[in-house]
Motif scaffolding. Sequence first.
Motif, PDB file in Angstrom:
ATOM      1  N   GLY A  74       0.798  -1.220   0.000  1.00 58.13           N
ATOM      2  CA  GLY A  74       0.000   0.000   0.000  1.00 58.13           C
ATOM      3  C   GLY A  74       0.831   1.271   0.000  1.00 58.13           C
ATOM      4  N   ASP A  75       2.128   1.156   0.327  1.00 58.06           N
ATOM      5  CA  ASP A  75       3.016   2.325   0.356  1.00 58.06           C
ATOM      6  C   ASP A  75       3.685   2.578  -0.988  1.00 58.06           C
ATOM      7  N   ILE A  76       3.434   1.714  -1.972  1.00 58.90           N
ATOM      8  CA  ILE A  76       4.118   1.776  -3.260  1.00 58.90           C
ATOM      9  C   ILE A  76       3.099   2.046  -4.364  1.00 58.90           C
ATOM     10  N   LYS A  77       3.425   2.971  -5.267  1.00 63.29           N
ATOM     11  CA  LYS A  77       2.578   3.248  -6.437  1.00 63.29           C
ATOM     12  C   LYS A  77       3.367   2.921  -7.695  1.00 63.29           C
ATOM     13  N   VAL A  78       2.716   2.239  -8.626  1.00 62.52           N
ATOM     14  CA  VAL A  78       3.299   1.956  -9.936  1.00 62.52           C
ATOM     15  C   VAL A  78       2.298   2.442 -10.971  1.00 62.52           C
ATOM     16  N   LEU A  79       2.740   3.347 -11.859  1.00 55.30           N
ATOM     17  CA  LEU A  79       1.843   3.846 -12.891  1.00 55.30           C
ATOM     18  C   LEU A  79       2.613   4.169 -14.159  1.00 55.30           C
ATOM     19  N   VAL A  80       1.870   4.366 -15.228  1.00 53.72           N
ATOM     20  CA  VAL A  80       2.452   4.737 -16.519  1.00 53.72           C
ATOM     21  C   VAL A  80       1.957   6.129 -16.860  1.00 53.72           C
ATOM     22  N   GLU A  81       2.901   7.060 -17.086  1.00 54.34           N
ATOM     23  CA  GLU A  81       2.577   8.431 -17.477  1.00 54.34           C
ATOM     24  C   GLU A  81       2.931   8.629 -18.943  1.00 54.34           C
ATOM     25  N   ASP A  82       2.193   9.481 -19.603  1.00 57.62           N
ATOM     26  CA  ASP A  82       2.481   9.875 -20.985  1.00 57.62           C
ATOM     27  C   ASP A  82       2.668   8.677 -21.914  1.00 57.62           C
ATOM     28  N   GLU A  83       1.969   7.603 -21.655  1.00 59.31           N
ATOM     29  CA  GLU A  83       1.937   6.396 -22.483  1.00 59.31           C
ATOM     30  C   GLU A  83       3.239   5.615 -22.549  1.00 59.31           C
ATOM     31  N   SER A 132       2.584  -5.981 -14.645  1.00 60.76           N
ATOM     32  CA  SER A 132       2.286  -6.549 -13.331  1.00 60.76           C
ATOM     33  C   SER A 132       3.387  -6.151 -12.361  1.00 60.76           C
ATOM     34  N   ALA A 133       3.029  -6.069 -11.080  1.00 60.62           N
ATOM     35  CA  ALA A 133       3.989  -5.687 -10.048  1.00 60.62           C
ATOM     36  C   ALA A 133       3.829  -6.607  -8.848  1.00 60.62           C
ATOM     37  N   ILE A 134       4.947  -7.143  -8.379  1.00 63.09           N
ATOM     38  CA  ILE A 134       4.953  -8.029  -7.214  1.00 63.09           C
ATOM     39  C   ILE A 134       6.042  -7.554  -6.264  1.00 63.09           C
ATOM     40  N   CYS A 135       5.674  -7.387  -4.989  1.00 65.57           N
ATOM     41  CA  CYS A 135       6.649  -7.008  -3.969  1.00 65.57           C
ATOM     42  C   CYS A 135       6.809  -8.191  -3.026  1.00 65.57           C
ATOM     43  N   GLN A 136       8.026  -8.709  -2.940  1.00 67.81           N
ATOM     44  CA  GLN A 136       8.292  -9.867  -2.089  1.00 67.81           C
ATOM     45  C   GLN A 136       9.647  -9.687  -1.417  1.00 67.81           C
ATOM     46  N   ASP A 137       9.683  -9.875  -0.107  1.00 64.83           N
ATOM     47  CA  ASP A 137      10.911  -9.775   0.678  1.00 64.83           C
ATOM     48  C   ASP A 137      11.630  -8.444   0.467  1.00 64.83           C
ATOM     49  N   GLY A 138      10.874  -7.365   0.351  1.00 62.00           N
ATOM     50  CA  GLY A 138      11.468  -6.039   0.219  1.00 62.00           C
ATOM     51  C   GLY A 138      11.972  -5.698  -1.163  1.00 62.00           C
ATOM     52  N   VAL A 139      11.630  -6.512  -2.161  1.00 60.41           N
ATOM     53  CA  VAL A 139      12.059  -6.249  -3.532  1.00 60.41           C
ATOM     54  C   VAL A 139      10.826  -6.188  -4.424  1.00 60.41           C
ATOM     55  N   LEU A 140      10.687  -5.077  -5.140  1.00 57.13           N
ATOM     56  CA  LEU A 140       9.575  -4.890  -6.071  1.00 57.13           C
ATOM     57  C   LEU A 140      10.033  -5.297  -7.461  1.00 57.13           C
ATOM     58  N   ALA A 141       9.255  -6.141  -8.107  1.00 58.95           N
ATOM     59  CA  ALA A 141       9.534  -6.546  -9.491  1.00 58.95           C
ATOM     60  C   ALA A 141       8.340  -6.136 -10.345  1.00 58.95           C
ATOM     61  N   VAL A 142       8.573  -5.211 -11.272  1.00 61.31           N
ATOM     62  CA  VAL A 142       7.537  -4.760 -12.201  1.00 61.31           C
ATOM     63  C   VAL A 142       7.860  -5.363 -13.559  1.00 61.31           C
ATOM     64  N   THR A 143       6.935  -6.162 -14.070  1.00 61.01           N
ATOM     65  CA  THR A 143       7.132  -6.836 -15.349  1.00 61.01           C
ATOM     66  C   THR A 143       6.286  -6.163 -16.422  1.00 61.01           C
ATOM     67  N   VAL A 144       6.932  -5.748 -17.497  1.00 59.19           N
ATOM     68  CA  VAL A 144       6.254  -5.128 -18.633  1.00 59.19           C
ATOM     69  C   VAL A 144       6.470  -6.050 -19.830  1.00 59.19           C
ATOM     70  N   GLU A 145       5.381  -6.631 -20.297  1.00 58.38           N
ATOM     71  CA  GLU A 145       5.503  -7.541 -21.438  1.00 58.38           C
ATOM     72  C   GLU A 145       5.834  -6.762 -22.705  1.00 58.38           C
ATOM     73  N   LYS A 146       6.509  -7.456 -23.615  1.00 64.34           N
ATOM     74  CA  LYS A 146       6.840  -6.847 -24.910  1.00 64.34           C
ATOM     75  C   LYS A 146       5.732  -7.144 -25.909  1.00 64.34           C
ATOM     76  N   LEU A 147       5.544  -6.213 -26.821  1.00 63.88           N
ATOM     77  CA  LEU A 147       4.615  -6.445 -27.924  1.00 63.88           C
ATOM     78  C   LEU A 147       5.248  -7.457 -28.868  1.00 63.88           C
ATOM     79  N   PRO A 148       4.436  -8.300 -29.504  1.00 67.11           N
ATOM     80  CA  PRO A 148       5.034  -9.234 -30.460  1.00 67.11           C
ATOM     81  C   PRO A 148       5.618  -8.459 -31.639  1.00 67.11           C
ATOM     82  N   PRO A 149       6.681  -8.986 -32.210  1.00 66.86           N
ATOM     83  CA  PRO A 149       7.259  -8.283 -33.363  1.00 66.86           C
ATOM     84  C   PRO A 149       6.257  -8.253 -34.511  1.00 66.86           C
TER      85      PRO A 149
END
Length: 169
Positions: A74-83, A132-149
């Motif tokens: 709840g103390d962490i925000k993840v967002l996308v600005e300006d696309e 997606s974003a997962i916070c575990q053991d004090g480490v935040l991992a934000v995964t951004v999938e790639k578009l297919p070629p």
Amino acid sequence: MDISLMGFDTPFFCNLHHILDPFDDNTSHNKSTNTGPTRAYVRDARAMAATPAYVKDYPNSYVFIVDMSGLKSGDIKVLVEDENMLVISGERKREHDQEEMEGVKHVRMERRIGKFMRKFPLPENANTEKISAICQDGVLAVTVEKLPPPEPKKPKTIQVRCLKNGIGL
């Protein structure tokens, strides 16, 4: 200059610093002589520089890893600005626990408190709809999938017509 380098990192000075911060957020009494960056801008720039992170490039995704020790989701925000700008921010607050009420004094405070923020420009092939974003053991991992070629364009066959004496057949 950072007050912790001068030995003024006691709870009193930290609280005084936080009390003075709201008065510096674009409310300068004499704006005509204020030509430098605001204290809030400097604070945010330091917060960005002091938040350790690294980025991994996998075949199908990008992973942004940020140290978030002692923070709840709840103390962490993840967002996308300006696309195309990934922003990870939040605030680490000082814990007011039972020890303070019982007269326990802080001898040394090295854990950073306050706001933090990191901005990462996303590549063109980042799929901002699948993050997606997962916070575990004090480490935040934000995964951004790639578009297919993009699929290679198929060759277009053009029909060749023959002309006989200038007249099409």
